[in-house]
Design an enzyme around this catalytic site. Structure first.
Site, PDB file in Angstrom:
ATOM      1  N   SER A 182      -5.567  22.246  11.002  1.00 50.11           N
ATOM      2  CA  SER A 182      -6.946  22.279  10.526  1.00 50.11           C
ATOM      3  C   SER A 182      -7.688  20.971  10.752  1.00 50.11           C
ATOM      4  CB  SER A 182      -6.991  22.663   9.056  1.00 50.11           C
ATOM      5  OG  SER A 182      -6.203  21.792   8.287  1.00 50.11           O
ATOM      6  N   HIS A 210      -7.247  28.914  11.432  1.00 54.91           N
ATOM      7  CA  HIS A 210      -8.092  28.413  12.527  1.00 54.91           C
ATOM      8  C   HIS A 210      -7.688  28.999  13.875  1.00 54.91           C
ATOM      9  CE1 HIS A 210      -9.889  25.404   9.851  1.00 54.91           C
ATOM     10  NE2 HIS A 210      -8.685  25.384   9.294  1.00 54.91           N
ATOM     11  N   LYS A 241     -13.440  31.978   7.829  1.00 55.51           N
ATOM     12  CA  LYS A 241     -13.802  31.155   8.987  1.00 55.51           C
ATOM     13  C   LYS A 241     -14.379  32.066  10.086  1.00 55.51           C
ATOM     14  CE  LYS A 241     -10.359  27.933   7.306  1.00 55.51           C
ATOM     15  NZ  LYS A 241     -11.214  27.313   6.313  1.00 55.51           N
TER      16      LYS A 241
END
Ligand SMILES: Cc1ncc(COP(=O)(O)O)c(C=O)c1O
Length: 396
Positions: A182, A210, A241
Site C-alpha cells: 500500500s 490495491h 478503492k
C-alpha cells in the site's frame, strides 16, 4: 495516575500544527475525482485510491441512489441476523464468479475483513507469517488471533524461509502478504511465496486492496497477474478503492468461507454493508467486467507518470516486478523536508500524501502519489511540473 495524562503531553501532531506543517484531515468540498475542491481551492488529486475513477461514474452513482430509495439508509444489524439483503448475496455471487473462487464473505470495511479472516482462522496453536510492510489491519488481525505471529523482511524470500523453518510441523501456518504494497506500490513475490508455502505446508493469503481493478486479467488482481489463482488460498480485498464504495471481502474455497462465516466476530457482531454501498460495489464490479481494458489503461498512465517523474529529475521507488502499479512513492527521505515540500505542493494545487516513519523506515520518508484511470496526460503533466518545480528547483 490519570489515564488521560498522555493526551496533554507534547506530540509531533501538536508541534506540526503550531508550525503550520500539519498535513492531515484536509477537507474535500467536492466529489472525490481527478480534480477536487479542497479548502477553497482546486487541487489535482494525486492521493486517492480511487484507481478506476468510479466514485463519479454516472452508472455507479445512479445505482447507489436507487438502492437508497428502495432499501433505505441502513440495515441496522449484522449479516448473521437481521442485516442480510438479497443484494449482499448477489454481490457475493458476482464477486465469486469474477474472482473464480466459490466462497465469499463480506465485511463492512476492508480493515474489518482482515481482523475477521485472520482472527477466525489462526487458532491457539497456529502460526501467521507476515511481510514487514503488510498493512496495519493485517497486523491487528494477527494480534486479535490466539496464534503466534512471525515477520520476515520486506519481500526477502531467504528471510521468509528462515521464518518458515521455525514453525513446528504440527502447527497450522498462514503466510499473509499485501499483493500490491500500500505504501511502496511494489508487488509481492507471489511465485516464490507460493513455492515456499508448498514446501513447508503453509497456506497463502493475499491482501489485494490495491491489486483488485489494477493487476491481472481484467483487474482480477495479483494472483491472476502471476497466473497463481489456484495456489493462493485466500484473497482479501476491499470495496473502498477500485470499487468506489465501502466494505471488504474474502474469497476462498466454500469450506473455508463457511467456517469463517460462523466464527468471525467482526462479521457476526457488526452491522452489514449499507444498501447504497452494496449497490455501488455491485455496479462498480459490473462496470469493471464490462470494461476489462480499464486496468491496462491505468497501468499505461502509471507508466507515463513513472517516466514523467524520473524524467523531471525525481527519485521514485521502483515497482519490484517492474510492473507499473498506480502507487508511485517519491523519495524525500527526511521528515521535515517531506512536510515542507508536501505543504508547498499542496499550496500550488496538487494533493499528495506525505508518508513518514513509522509507516516508512527512518530516513526513508516519501511522498506517496497515486493515479487514476480517469486522469488525463495533460493533468498529470501539470501536476508533475508543479511537484518537480517544488522539489528539484526550489530545494536543490
Ligand atoms: C493493504 C490494505 N488492506 C486493507 C485496508 C483496509 O481497507 P478499508 O479502507 O476498506 O477498510 C487498506 C486500506 O487502506 C489497505 O491499504
Amino acid at each position: 495516575m490519570d489515564i488521560f495524562e498522555k493526551c496533554e503531553k507534547p506530540s509531533l501532531a501538536k508541534e506540526l500544527k503550531e508550525k503550520g506543517l500539519y498535513p492531515y484531515f484536509h477537507a474535500l468540498e467536492s466529489r472525490q475525482d481527478v480534480e477536487v475542491m479542497m479548502e477553497g481551492k482546486r487541487r489535482i488529486m494525486l492521493g486517492s485510491n480511487n484507481y478506476l475513477g468510479l466514485t463519479t461514474n454516472p452508472e455507479v452513482v445512479e445505482a447507489g441512489v436507487k438502492a437508497l430509495e428502495k432499501y433505505g439508509t441502513g440495515c441496522s444489524g449484522s449479516r448473521f441476523l437481521n442485516g442480510t439483503l438479497e443484494m449482499h448475496l448477489e454481490l457475493e455471487e458476482k464477486l465469486g464468479k469474477f474472482l473464480r473462487k466459490d466462497g465469499i464473505v463480506t465485511w463492512s470495511t476492508g480493515f474489518q475483513s482482515n481482523l475477521g479472516i485472520i482472527s477466525s482462522l489462526v487458532g491457539m496453536h497456529d502460526y501467521v507469517i507476515c511481510d514487514r510492510e503488510n498493512h496495519a489491519s493485517i497486523y491487528d488481525g494477527c494480534k486479535l488471533s490466539y496464534g503466534k505471529m512471525l515477520r520476515y523482511k520486506h519481500s526477502d524470500m531467504v528471510d521468509l524461509e528462515r521464518v518458515l523453518q521455525k514453525v513446528p510441523e504440527t502447527a497450522g501456518c498462514l503466510i499473509v502478504t499485501d499483493g500490491v504494497f500500500s505504501m511502496g506500490g511494489d508487488i509481492a513475490k507471489l511465485p516464490e511465496i507460493c513455492a515456499l508455502a508448498k514446501k513447508y505446508g503453509a497456506r497463502v493469503m493475499v491482501d489485494d486492496a490495491h491489486g483488485l481493478g489494477v493487476l491481472g486479467e481484467g483487474g482480477r488482481g495479483t494472483a491472476s497477474h502471476f497466473g497463481l489463482e489456484d495456489q493462493v488460498d485466500i484473497y482479501m480485498g476491499t470495496f473502498s478503492k477500485s470499487l468506489a464504495s465501502l466494505g471488504g471481502y474474502m474469497a476462498s474455497s466454500p469450506a473455508v468461507a463457511e467456517y469463517v462465516r460462523h466464527t468471525s466476530r467482526p462479521f457476526i457482531f457488526s452491522a452489514s454493508i449499507p444498501p447504497a454501498n452494496c449497490a455501488v460495489a455491485l455496479a462498480s464490479l459490473t462496470y469493471l467486467e464490462k470494461h476489462p481494458e480499464l486496468p491496462a489503461h491505468l497501468r499505461s498512465l502509471s507508466q507515463y507518470a513513472r517516466e514523467g517523474l524520473t524524467g523531471r529529475g525525481l527519485k521514485i521507488r521502483e515497482s519490484a516486478a517492474n510492473v507499473p502499479t498506480p502507487i508511485i512513492p517519491i523519495y524525500t527521505y527526511e521528515t521535515y523536508h517531506t512536510l515542507d515540500v508536501s505543504r508547498e505542493i499542496y499550496e500550488r494545487g496538487v494533493y499528495v500524501n506525505p508518508t513518514l516513519p513509522p509507516a516508512t523506515p527512518e530516513g526513508e520518508a516519501l511522498l506517496r502519489t497515486s493515479y487514476m484511470a480517469t486522469h488525463t496526460k495533460a493533468l498529470l503533466d501539470e501536476a508533475m511540473d508543479i511537484i518537480a518545480d517544488v522539489m528539484v528547483k526550489n530545494h536543490e
